[in-house]
Design an enzyme around this catalytic site. Structure first.
Site, PDB file in Angstrom:
ATOM      1  N   SER A 133      57.286 -48.830 -12.242  1.00  0.00           N
ATOM      2  CA  SER A 133      58.578 -48.361 -12.808  1.00  0.00           C
ATOM      3  C   SER A 133      59.119 -49.670 -13.359  1.00  0.00           C
ATOM      4  CB  SER A 133      59.221 -48.153 -11.558  1.00  0.00           C
ATOM      5  OG  SER A 133      60.751 -47.963 -11.881  1.00  0.00           O
ATOM      6  N   TYR A 146      62.681 -50.003  -3.152  1.00  0.00           N
ATOM      7  CA  TYR A 146      61.805 -49.342  -4.105  1.00  0.00           C
ATOM      8  C   TYR A 146      61.582 -50.357  -5.352  1.00  0.00           C
ATOM      9  CZ  TYR A 146      60.180 -45.750  -7.567  1.00  0.00           C
ATOM     10  OH  TYR A 146      59.273 -45.136  -8.467  1.00  0.00           O
TER      11      TYR A 146
END
Length: 270
Positions: A133, A146
């Site tokens: 990501s 995350y």
């Protein structure tokens, strides 16, 4: 690269990026095995589905052995399975919840890699593509856990590529920004919420939903995965779409400018 007779194994392939990637690879000629915790589901697919829980050693081994029994090889592993905690302060998740997200997003990837690499080594080649990501190089406030897992994925991928390339195995990490998928519907809520974060939590969640509506679809990531899987000399990092501009900003923009931009985008006070 000729994709005929090439076998791909993709985790988290029931929806979103994983499903789009599985469909794209199948269209390109791969024999694709997608996985999810529920296994095969109703509906017509261009690829087969297997049950797999990346947090369970025995489940990982069973899925990999099933593909080897059926095909005798695995040429491409795409580690996509993962989840996030809804926008929240870092201290709003217990240690148990923090361990849970790492167990899927990072250690699940490690389990899959450990199970597949020996087979790739014996066949003298293979590709591993990890779905990271933009938060793996540009952390976002109120998504600390995350972001931390995706930083771990990026570091692991770089180290692993150095270790395996002389064995004919290459590793890449694809790091998209906002992608319009059902990912946000699967976010779990923090298990230790604090009232001090309530308004900020709601505001950030609203902003993220707005960004997702106008974001690229998962096909953008699927195309990058296909490229990384088939080019003769793959890069370690791929940043599709908006993420490529964000990487440039991370590299060249002054820290205070980047900091202000992140807070402005999320509508946070300076």
């Amino acid at each position: 690269m000729n994709m005929a007779n090439k076998v791909a194994l993709i985790t988290g392939a029931s929806s979103g990026i994983g499903e789009a990637t599985a469909q794209r690879l199948a269209k390109a000629g791969y024999k694709v095995y997608g996985t999810s915790r529920r296994g095969d589901q109703a509906g017509r697919r261009s690829f087969e589905m297997l049950p797999l829980d990346v947090t369970k050693n025995e489940s990982v081994e069973a899925a990999v052995q099933k593909v080897m029994q059926l095909e005798g090889r695995i040429d491409l592993l795409v580690n996509n399975a993962g989840f996030g905690v809804a926008a929240a302060g870092a201290e709003e998740s217990s240690i148990e919840q923090a361990q849970s997200i790492f167990d899927t997003n990072f250690f699940g990837l490690v389990r899959m890699t450990r199970a597949v690499v020996p087979h790739m080594r014996s066949q003298k080649g293979g590709r591993i593509i990890n779905i990271g990501s933009v938060l793996g190089f540009l952390p976002m406030p109120y998504m600390a856990l995350y972001s931390a897992t995706k930083h771990a994925v990026a570091g692991y991928s770089e180290s692993l590529d150095h270790e395996l390339r002389k064995q004919g195995i290459r590793v890449s990490v694809v790091e998209p920004a906002y992608i319009n998928t059902p990912f946000d519907a699967n976010l779990i809520q923090p298990d230790a919420p604090l009232d001090v974060y309530r308004e900020i939590r709601e505001g950030v969640a609203k902003r993220v939903k707005e960004a997702l509506v106008g974001a690229d679809g998962p096909d953008v990531v699927a195309e990058i995965v296909l490229k990384a899987a088939t080019v003769a000399h793959p890069k370690i990092h791929y940043t599709p779409g908006l993420a490529s501009r964000m990487r440039l900003l991370r590299r060249f923009a002054p820290a205070r400018v980047l900091d202000a931009g992140v807070r402005k985008d999320l509508r946070l006070e300076a």
